[in-house]
Scaffold this motif. Structure first.
Motif, mmCIF file in Angstrom:
data_model
loop_
_atom_site.group_PDB
_atom_site.id
_atom_site.type_symbol
_atom_site.label_atom_id
_atom_site.label_comp_id
_atom_site.label_asym_id
_atom_site.label_seq_id
_atom_site.Cartn_x
_atom_site.Cartn_y
_atom_site.Cartn_z
ATOM 1 N N PRO A 99 0.842 -1.208 0.000
ATOM 2 C CA PRO A 99 0.000 0.000 0.000
ATOM 3 C C PRO A 99 0.869 1.247 0.000
ATOM 4 N N ILE A 100 0.331 2.330 -0.528
ATOM 5 C CA ILE A 100 1.027 3.616 -0.543
ATOM 6 C C ILE A 100 0.305 4.561 0.399
ATOM 7 N N LEU A 101 1.001 5.024 1.425
ATOM 8 C CA LEU A 101 0.438 6.038 2.314
ATOM 9 C C LEU A 101 0.780 7.404 1.737
ATOM 10 N N LEU A 102 -0.247 8.147 1.346
ATOM 11 C CA LEU A 102 -0.069 9.502 0.818
ATOM 12 C C LEU A 102 -0.381 10.463 1.953
ATOM 13 N N ALA A 103 0.645 10.924 2.652
ATOM 14 C CA ALA A 103 0.472 11.705 3.871
ATOM 15 C C ALA A 103 0.766 13.174 3.625
ATOM 16 N N ASN A 104 -0.261 14.007 3.683
ATOM 17 C CA ASN A 104 -0.024 15.446 3.553
ATOM 18 C C ASN A 104 0.182 16.061 4.938
ATOM 19 N N SER A 105 0.888 17.170 4.991
ATOM 20 C CA SER A 105 1.177 17.837 6.263
ATOM 21 C C SER A 105 0.536 19.213 6.342
ATOM 22 N N VAL A 106 -0.502 19.428 5.539
ATOM 23 C CA VAL A 106 -1.157 20.730 5.500
ATOM 24 C C VAL A 106 -1.858 21.023 6.824
ATOM 25 N N GLY A 107 -1.705 22.246 7.304
ATOM 26 C CA GLY A 107 -2.434 22.727 8.470
ATOM 27 C C GLY A 107 -2.919 24.130 8.187
ATOM 28 N N GLY A 108 -4.143 24.443 8.583
ATOM 29 C CA GLY A 108 -4.652 25.794 8.422
ATOM 30 C C GLY A 108 -4.802 26.248 6.985
ATOM 31 N N TYR A 109 -4.881 25.320 6.052
ATOM 32 C CA TYR A 109 -4.900 25.643 4.618
ATOM 33 C C TYR A 109 -3.678 26.464 4.224
ATOM 34 N N SER A 164 4.058 10.632 12.630
ATOM 35 C CA SER A 164 3.733 9.363 13.268
ATOM 36 C C SER A 164 3.248 8.317 12.286
ATOM 37 N N ASN A 165 2.266 8.661 11.468
ATOM 38 C CA ASN A 165 1.713 7.697 10.522
ATOM 39 C C ASN A 165 2.760 7.253 9.502
ATOM 40 N N GLN A 166 3.560 8.207 9.016
ATOM 41 C CA GLN A 166 4.556 7.868 8.006
ATOM 42 C C GLN A 166 5.577 6.869 8.540
ATOM 43 N N LEU A 167 6.046 7.110 9.757
ATOM 44 C CA LEU A 167 7.084 6.255 10.322
ATOM 45 C C LEU A 167 6.573 4.848 10.585
ATOM 46 N N LEU A 168 5.372 4.733 11.141
ATOM 47 C CA LEU A 168 4.814 3.408 11.390
ATOM 48 C C LEU A 168 4.511 2.688 10.083
ATOM 49 N N ALA A 169 4.065 3.430 9.081
ATOM 50 C CA ALA A 169 3.784 2.815 7.781
ATOM 51 C C ALA A 169 5.061 2.252 7.165
ATOM 52 N N LEU A 170 6.131 3.020 7.244
ATOM 53 C CA LEU A 170 7.407 2.549 6.707
ATOM 54 C C LEU A 170 7.856 1.287 7.418
ATOM 55 N N ALA A 171 7.715 1.275 8.751
ATOM 56 C CA ALA A 171 8.125 0.113 9.532
ATOM 57 C C ALA A 171 7.224 -1.091 9.297
ATOM 58 N N ALA A 172 6.042 -0.860 8.740
ATOM 59 C CA ALA A 172 5.124 -1.953 8.407
ATOM 60 C C ALA A 172 5.350 -2.475 7.004
ATOM 61 N N GLY A 173 6.276 -1.841 6.276
ATOM 62 C CA GLY A 173 6.566 -2.300 4.931
ATOM 63 C C GLY A 173 5.816 -1.579 3.842
ATOM 64 N N TYR A 174 5.165 -0.472 4.177
ATOM 65 C CA TYR A 174 4.409 0.296 3.181
ATOM 66 C C TYR A 174 5.312 1.340 2.527
ATOM 67 N N VAL A 175 4.918 1.771 1.351
ATOM 68 C CA VAL A 175 5.570 2.896 0.696
ATOM 69 C C VAL A 175 4.939 4.179 1.247
ATOM 70 N N VAL A 176 5.763 5.170 1.523
ATOM 71 C CA VAL A 176 5.283 6.439 2.062
ATOM 72 C C VAL A 176 5.605 7.550 1.066
ATOM 73 N N ILE A 177 4.575 8.245 0.622
ATOM 74 C CA ILE A 177 4.756 9.381 -0.279
ATOM 75 C C ILE A 177 4.171 10.614 0.381
ATOM 76 N N GLU A 178 4.971 11.670 0.446
ATOM 77 C CA GLU A 178 4.568 12.908 1.117
ATOM 78 C C GLU A 178 4.553 14.057 0.116
ATOM 79 N N PRO A 179 3.366 14.552 -0.227
ATOM 80 C CA PRO A 179 3.271 15.639 -1.195
ATOM 81 C C PRO A 179 3.239 17.007 -0.529
ATOM 82 N N GLY A 180 3.854 17.965 -1.158
ATOM 83 C CA GLY A 180 3.653 19.348 -0.767
ATOM 84 C C GLY A 180 2.430 19.883 -1.485
#
Length: 532
Positions: A99-109, A164-180
């Protein structure tokens, strides 16, 4: 800067993190801007401490910022980073179908960038584009107290998610993609705002299209993309899930030179989503209207009651049915629904996990709760008293003086902030010559609201939903996420929605469960136990 820029050991989201580069690097040039280069990675090692306190050594391939559109407005924000595990605790991992975790870090728009990220988690903070002169600093950007004391370390300075989610996902064997993504405060040399609505969701859709167009080149299963975000990022994650392949974004994506591919995602993770903005003021007053501000002052009760009336009309028009056979949700029974479906179960789970002595101490300090037969019961009125001060004035989102962050989100050209509701415009206090909503606002509201896409029964939407909210989160109304859950459930989607007892804005207290849920809904079980 995010975790990726912190040397040595740092604390983030309750995790002890350390990383070091191995020095192995590969690179090759690509002739096509939208073709992912599978060899352009750096090999890194990170130690991830899981929620049980166990350390996991993860060797992974890391791709630095890649621009995901052919004609970027600002590549500083329109880029993504990729992290793919190759070895976990000494065992080789094949993440080609993970699975690919697509984790955005947007806050407050606000804008979020991974341009300088050097490792996984580099999207853990919003960067650049700081508040413009005279910019609103209101409700779209949680106060410092909201992002530091209520979220257990899970939010960054603007209220977006940390790693948090990205690190646990990586340790679970998932691909982590973080978009700006672009955000509301970005302004060019001509004084024009280029990150206001719908820029952020268009960017995230373009990122998904880039990923899906690179099937077989980019690591992971592009048919199993799971989005994640918090606060405004949670709203964007919900919107990304609800609006998959909707044609109303096509012209914006074409302008950017987005890849010719689907932008649908498989599953959605959303924490405290601040969304359904055109109805958010009414929802907020329904929920928190009787609560005073932290100063002890009541908000204008005439305004509060008028907004509550608007909420009642809107909620009735939705014709949503509550989960577990509750019946049609209205302003008359929504308090009962929240108590029965979410709040009492949340309190029960919290109290049941305490030791007998700690539970007795808590109950003695919170006598409004009746604890009997292993279940907590209480009234809505007592719950509101328990929460205490409300975070925001009235109106909370479309402020009469245009001071809310959401007013900036709907700014345009050189106009810093605009009203986006008829009620806000009618009661404007800034001296506008016309008290009407601008003609382009209606389209932008549809582009920014997941409820619009649920109403359209969008076939390209995500069919799996993980939604979380703290019971003490008065940055938003408790009804907002409950409506999303009810709308998705009504269409037959799989919904996992609960509230965290006594937690505030941005909390994520069960991240390991989220990682396990991803494995369940995607059918990927290999190494899921590593996320424990």
């Amino acid at each position: 800067m995010g975790i990726g820029a912190t040397a040595g050991v740092a604390a983030a989201g309750g995790f002890a993190l350390s990383a070091n580069a191995s020095g192995t690097s590969k690179s090759s040039a690509s002739s096509d801007a939208l073709v992912f280069d599978p060899d352009a990675y750096t090999k890194l090692t990170k130690t991830v401490t899981d929620t049980d306190g166990n350390d996991h050594s993860v060797v992974y391939h890391f791709w630095k910022a890649i621009t995901y559109v052919a004609s970027p407005v600002d590549a500083t924000y329109q880029s993504l980073i990729v992290s793919s595990p190759v070895e976990i605790d000494g065992t080789a991992v094949d993440a080609s179908n993970a699975p690919i975790l697509l984790a955005n870090s947007v806050g407050g728009y606000m804008p979020a960038s991974v341009a300088t990220a050097t490792e996984v988690g580099g999207g853990g903070s919003a960067m650049g584009g700081g508040a413009p002169s005279a910019a609103p600093t209101g409700s779209a950007a949680p106060s410092a107290s909201a992002s530091t004391s209520n979220a257990n370390g899970n939010t960054n300075a603007t209220g977006g998610a940390t790693s948090s989610n990205q690190l646990l996902a990586l340790a679970a064997g998932y691909v982590v993609i973080e978009p700006g993504a672009r955000g509301r405060t970005l302004k060019n040399s001509d004084g024009e705002y280029y990150g206001t609505a719908p820029a952020a969701i268009v960017d995230l859709k373009a990122a998904v299209r880039y990923i899906r167009s690179n099937k077989g080149r980019i690591p992971g299963n592009v048919e199993r993309i799971v989005s994640a975000g918090t606060s405004a990022g949670g709203a964007l994650s919900s919107l990304l899930g609800a609006s998959g392949d909707s044609k109303i974004y096509d012209k914006y994506l074409k302008e950017l030179g987005a890849a010719d591919a689907s932008d649908a995602i498989f599953a959605t993770g959303a924490w405290c989503p601040i969304t359904d903005l055109e109805h958010a003021d009414g929802a907020y007053e329904f929920n928190w209207g009787t609560n005073a501000l932290s100063t002890g002052k009541q908000v204008d009760q005439t305004v509060s009651k008028e907004l509550q009336s608007q909420f009642a009309e809107y909620q009735a028009a939705l014709k949503l049915r509550g989960l577990n056979g509750f019946g049609t949700l209205t302003a008359r029974n929504y308090d009962e629904y929240l108590v029965e479906q979410y709040l009492e179960p949340s309190a029960t789970t919290y109290l049941a996990a305490l030791s007998d002595s700690d539970r007795a101490t808590y109950l003695a300090a919170n006598t409004f709760i009746t604890w009997s037969g292993g279940k907590a019961t209480f009234t809505w009125a007592d719950f509101l008293t328990h929460v205490g001060a409300r975070k925001k004035d009235a109106p909370s989102f479309d402020a009469f003086d245009l001071s809310a962050g959401e007013n900036n989100e709907f700014g345009a050209d050189t106009t810093l902030a605009r009203h986006f509701t008829a009620y806000g415009a009618k009661n404007d206090t800034t001296g506008l010559t016309t008290r009407r909503v601008a003609s382009d606002i209606a389209e932008k509201l549809d582009l920014m609201n997941p409820m619009y896409h649920f109403a359209k029964k969008n076939p390209g939407r995500s069919k799996h939903w993980w939604i979380r909210l703290g019971t003490k989160d008065s940055d938003t109304s408790l009804t907002v996420s409950a409506n999303i859950a009810a709308a998705a459930s009504a269409l037959g989607d799989d919904v996992n929605h609960l509230y965290y007892w006594d937690e505030g804005h941005g909390s994520n207290i069960d991240p390991a469960d989220f990682i396990t849920w991803i494995a369940k809904v995607t059918g990927h079980t290999k190494r899921a136990a590593a996320a424990k």
